[in-house]
Design an enzyme around this catalytic site. Structure first.
Site, mmCIF file in Angstrom:
data_model
loop_
_atom_site.group_PDB
_atom_site.id
_atom_site.type_symbol
_atom_site.label_atom_id
_atom_site.label_comp_id
_atom_site.label_asym_id
_atom_site.label_seq_id
_atom_site.Cartn_x
_atom_site.Cartn_y
_atom_site.Cartn_z
ATOM 1 N N THR A 227 -1.603 2.581 -8.165
ATOM 2 C CA THR A 227 -2.624 3.379 -8.864
ATOM 3 C C THR A 227 -1.979 4.308 -9.885
ATOM 4 O OG1 THR A 227 -4.080 3.273 -6.933
ATOM 5 C CG2 THR A 227 -4.514 5.004 -8.543
ATOM 6 N N GLU B 52 -1.033 -4.828 3.396
ATOM 7 C CA GLU B 52 -1.167 -3.808 4.432
ATOM 8 C C GLU B 52 -0.847 -4.383 5.805
ATOM 9 O OE1 GLU B 52 -4.618 -0.954 2.436
ATOM 10 O OE2 GLU B 52 -5.116 -2.254 4.120
ATOM 11 N N SER C 129 0.838 -1.185 0.000
ATOM 12 C CA SER C 129 0.000 0.000 0.000
ATOM 13 C C SER C 129 0.881 1.245 0.000
ATOM 14 C CB SER C 129 -0.911 -0.012 1.231
ATOM 15 O OG SER C 129 -1.680 1.172 1.284
ATOM 16 N N GLY C 130 0.664 2.130 -0.965
ATOM 17 C CA GLY C 130 1.475 3.331 -1.075
ATOM 18 C C GLY C 130 2.682 3.181 -1.958
ATOM 19 N N SER D 17 -4.955 5.983 -0.903
ATOM 20 C CA SER D 17 -4.932 4.530 -0.860
ATOM 21 C C SER D 17 -6.211 3.974 -1.480
ATOM 22 C CB SER D 17 -4.810 4.047 0.588
ATOM 23 O OG SER D 17 -4.827 2.641 0.643
ATOM 24 N N SER D 18 -6.050 2.993 -2.349
ATOM 25 C CA SER D 18 -7.217 2.349 -2.955
ATOM 26 C C SER D 18 -7.870 1.441 -1.925
ATOM 27 C CB SER D 18 -6.796 1.520 -4.178
ATOM 28 O OG SER D 18 -6.246 2.336 -5.180
ATOM 29 N N GLY E 98 -2.773 -3.075 -2.074
ATOM 30 C CA GLY E 98 -1.532 -3.758 -1.760
ATOM 31 C C GLY E 98 -1.539 -4.353 -0.363
ATOM 32 N N ASN F 183 -0.617 5.910 3.196
ATOM 33 C CA ASN F 183 -0.767 6.396 1.828
ATOM 34 C C ASN F 183 -1.835 7.479 1.814
ATOM 35 O OD1 ASN F 183 -0.836 6.742 -0.914
ATOM 36 N ND2 ASN F 183 -1.786 4.774 -1.365
#
Length: 898
Positions: A21, A297, A16-17, A71-72, A295, A68
């Site tokens: 994306t 986490e 994540s981050g 973050s998605s 991602g 992030n």
């Protein structure tokens, strides 16, 4: 994809981050930049929708976390359809496990994923939605009120992107009202008075009813009560406690936001769907899939959402290991290539720990949710400790009492491929059940707002209808991830690995140990070893020959060797690449990309020559086919023309076969319509026929009548078409006054005049009518001899009034003859009352000797004395002789009807 017409996919993975994306955005921008060189409007529309969809999905599906800023909080897999030319024609987006709990609260340093969009709206819009600018006013956004994300800057971009995608103004208004309703819903508080649950602020219910277009009383009842079917059609209304009402409120808010997000994804899919694409017309469609999913986490507190996200990353890592590390090495061994096996970490036991039927964590979680009686999260943790305690990748505080990083009856830990993650079991059962009372579904299904109503199709079902128990959230997510992995495995995968350089969200820091850890658990080192020891390119022999056979004289156009392997070996040896390849049982393996580049260059040089050869052959085939068609068409045309000529000649012979025996010698016979090719032939035939017919008629006329025949022919040439009765049907007397002298008294003056003037013969004589310039008429007689033209007065025994030498007469005209002439006398003669007497107009009717113009028409225009007069010709059926009189506009010549 274009070269082999094979579907491909791009799997973007990382923490994540790490930038997944942003990587997907670059891929989309690259596809948009290199496609559609002809600027087709439909392709441009699809490209714009694909690019703008990222902005909209991020606005509703991303959030700020402590790892992030963007973050998605959902998984996205996008299929992009391409035509045979490589231009995008449509697409479809699949979304996975939206973290809808994010709309209720955020962890420390994070921010909720909804509501912030409205903070960039104009003040007038906020007022209409009963909102204020401060996020701290609302319970669902209090945790993220201190964030530094500038929502106002992105609000206009989201509005423009939704307009480009195709959202109407009414739909945008509904989306804003639904977001505002979620914010207002979070501020509802419940109290209890005398065992009755009430809403503290009733005005909030009215605002919610206005925003959701529902009845306020129905909304209040759905918030405070629950309708239960007791059997036999009986319904029981159960009143909520304040705690149950708050739970139902939050469950409703999460469900509204999740369904709003799914509706937005559906609208985007409708905007990018391929329109009017027919594979039979436009060719085979190929697909590129782009996977941008959350991602791996690790938070301070990891709940059910992080468990599902990390399980998804385990499945994707398993796919990577299967395709890149395991299958590639197995392929070398299967093809008989000398290979030293490379060891790698397999995460298959971790995946089985989560998804194994009847024994995995998801199976135990579903079992706890379906169990009768009161089952808590602690009992679920105890069940996992009992049944999974022997698993090497699972542990808890009960199984490891000395590990103080975990709490008793709350935490368990899984050793993932990317590291150890401690999960808090609290909320697992509720989030897995995802309970939403049927009352809310029926309430929103009956909303007046069409968008909100479309989000709740299951609200149409009556509460008394027996339905199956819905699948749990964990099971639905596992099924969707399994389907995703199968879809990716069916395509040719390409990987984008994103590395997060630091945990401080800084663009300038590079933590070496942090990056080394990611490279290690992502299996990149093993991947590099396999790629370095392996081959860069492999292809079945027949496909390899199909692409490169034109570069070798022994394989073009088709080889005559025993097998494709021998032909491939001959091709590579001719180019001198035998030391850089290996031959398997069914495939050829090329070690370095340099060899492949050289083959591609050789092929690119030969392609224009082959294309010219194909064009020459094809154009020759087209020309020959066109020549055959033209030749056949000309043959048919020639046969048809001959048929028409023969038919015409047969018909001509049939009609004129007996013309010699007819009284009129074939004058009444109608000539057939000739074909175009015989038009001149028929004209010549008609001329010959007329000459023959004239000969047949003339040869029967006595010689004594031939003089009058010649005169009639001359009269016909002069008067044909100008006068109907010109004497063709009767004998000509010429001297009409002498022929009727007994009645006219002309017999006495005629010899006297002849003795006086001594003329030789009379050429013509008749009665006429004179019209003077005043329009008055008088009877006169005219006598034309071989020397003079005489004007006589019949009332005075034909006294000679005027004699004109015949040599001075230049023109004798019928008034209908289109000829311009001049005269010196103002005299106009009309015919005598005798039938057949021609009209004789003397030159003149203009004392100033100006030109007198006569035109053949119903209205003859006379020009004299500087002004114009009209001579109108009218027909009188009852008149016996022509008459001439003056009218208002000029003169009128009355002509007998017969």
């Amino acid at each position: 994809m274009k070269r082999r017409a094979k579907d491909t996919c791009i799997v973007i993975s990382g923490e994540s981050g790490a930038g997944k994306t942003e990587a997907s955005k670059y891929i989309m921008q690259y596809i948009a930049a290199i496609t559609n060189p002809t600027q087709r409007a439909e392709v441009e529309r699809v490209k714009n929708v694909l690019l703008k969809s990222n902005c909209v999905l991020e606005a509703f599906g991303n959030a700020k976390t402590n790892r992030n800023d963007n973050s998605s909080r959902f998984g996205k897999y996008m299929d992009i359809n391409f035509d045979f030319k490589g231009d995008p024609t449509g697409g479809h987006i699949h979304n996975y496990l939206l973290e809808k709990v994010r709309c209720l609260w955020a962890q420390t340093g994070g921010r909720c994923s909804h509501g912030n969009l409205l903070l960039g709206a104009p003040a007038t819009l906020l007022t209409s939605l009963h909102l204020c600018r401060d996020p701290g006013t609302y319970r669902y956004t209090q945790e993220g009120a201190q964030g530094d994300v500038n929502d106002a800057s992105g609000y206009q971009a989201v509005e423009e992107a939704m307009a480009v995608i195709g959202f109407s103004a009414e739909e945008l208004g509904s989306v804003r009202r639904i977001l505002a309703a979620i914010l207002h819903l979070g501020n509802l508080r419940f109290t209890q008075e005398d065992e009755t649950t009430l809403v503290e602020d009733t005005s909030g219910v009215s605002v919610l009813a206005e925003l959701t277009a529902t009845a306020p009383e129905s909304l209040r009842r759905a918030l405070l009560t629950r309708t239960v079917a007791a059997g036999a059609g009986e319904l029981i209304e159960k009143v909520h406690s304040p705690k149950e009402a708050a739970y139902a409120r939050d469950a409703c808010a999460k469900a509204i936001y999740e369904r709003l997000f799914c509706w937005i994804v559906g609208r985007i899919n409708a905007g990018i769907a391929a329109r009017g694409y027919d594979a039979r017309v436009h060719g085979k469609s190929t697909v590129i899939g782009v996977l941008d999913i959350y991602g791996f986490e690790i938070f301070d507190t990891n709940s059910f959402e992080q468990f599902c996200i990390n399980y998804c990353n385990e499945k994707l890592q398993q796919l990577f290991i299967e395709l890149i590390l395991r299958q590639e090495q197995a392929e070398y061994q299967r093809e008989g290539i000398t290979w030293q096996s490379i060891e790698y970490f397999s995460n298959e036991p971790i995946v089985e720990l989560v998804e194994q039927p009847h024994h995995g964590i998801l199976a135990l979680l579903d079992e706890a949710c379906l169990a009768a009686g009161t089952v808590t999260d602690h009992l679920f943790l105890a069940s996992m400790d009992t049944r999974l305690g022997h698993h090497p990748h699972y542990t808890s505080r009960k199984l490891c009492p000395t590990d103080k990083t975990m709490e008793f009856n709350r935490d368990f830990r899984i050793k993932h491929y990317a590291g150890d993650v401690t999960y808090s079991v609290e909320g697992f059962l509720d989030k897995n059940k995802d309970t939403l009372f049927q009352d809310f579904k029926r309430l929103f299904y009956n909303s007046v707002d069409p968008v909100l109503r479309a989000m709740w199709p299951d609200g149409e079902q009556s509460i008394t209808e027996v339905t199956k128990r819905p699948l749990t959230t964990g099971t639905l997510f596992k099924n969707s991830i399994v389907a995703l992995v199968e879809n990716l495995a069916s395509k040719e995968p390409y990987y984008v690995r994103c590395i997060k350089p630091n945990d401080q969200k800084s663009p300038t820091l590079f933590d070496v140990e942090r990056c080394r850890h990611q490279v290690s658990y992502l299996g990149l080192l093993e991947n590099v070893r396999v790629r370095r020891a392996g081959f860069a390119y492999r292809q079945p022999y027949h496909r390899f020959l199909l692409r490169y056979k034109m570069t070798c004289e022994y394989t073009w156009p088709n080889h005559l060797m025993a097998s494709d392997q021998e032909a491939t070996q001959a091709l590579l040896e001719q180019h001198g690449f035998q030391d850089d390849v290996a031959y398997g049982h069914t495939k050829v393996f090329i070690r370095t990309p340099r060899t492949l580049v050289c083959l591609e260059q050789e092929r690119a040089q030969l392609i224009p020559i082959i294309v010219l050869l194909l064009q020459k052959a094809w154009r020759g085939a087209l020309a020959r086919r066109r020549c055959r068609r033209l030749r056949a068409a000309y043959t048919i045309m020639a046969g048809y023309k001959r048929h028409k000529v023969r038919a015409y000649l047969r018909e001509l012979l049939r009609r004129f076969q007996a013309v010699r025996t007819l009284p009129d010698f074939g004058k009444s016979v109608v000539w057939p319509e000739p074909p175009v090719v015989l038009a001149h032939f028929q004209d010549a035939s008609q001329r010959l026929f007329r000459r023959w017919r004239a000969r047949q008629i003339i040869k029967n006329i006595p010689p004594s009548e031939m003089g009058q025949i010649r005169a009639k022919v001359a009269a016909m040439a002069a008067l044909g078409g100008l006068r109907e009765a010109w004497g063709c049907q009767r004998g000509w007397a010429r001297d009409y006054l002498s022929s009727v002298r007994a009645a006219t008294g002309f017999g006495v003056p005629a010899p006297r005049l002849k003795n006086k003037v001594h003329f030789g013969s009379v050429l013509f004589s008749c009665h006429v009518r004179k019209i003077n310039r005043f329009g008055k008429s008088q009877d006169r007689a005219i006598l034309v001899t071989d020397q003079h033209v005489y004007k006589l007065d019949p009332r005075k025994r034909y006294l000679m009034m005027r004699a004109i030498p015949l040599s001075t007469v230049s023109v004798l005209n019928h008034p209908g003859v289109p000829r311009a002439w001049q005269g010196d006398k103002n005299t106009l003669y009309t015919p005598s009352p005798h039938r057949g007497t021609p009209l004789l107009m003397m030159p003149g009717y203009c004392r100033t000797k100006r030109e007198l113009q006569v035109r053949v028409s119903d209205c003859i225009q006379l020009s004299f004395r500087g002004r114009r007069r009209l001579l109108t010709v009218e027909t009188r059926p009852d008149a016996a002789t022509p008459d001439f009189s003056k009218s208002r506009d000029g003169f009128v010549l009355y002509w007998p009807g017969r």
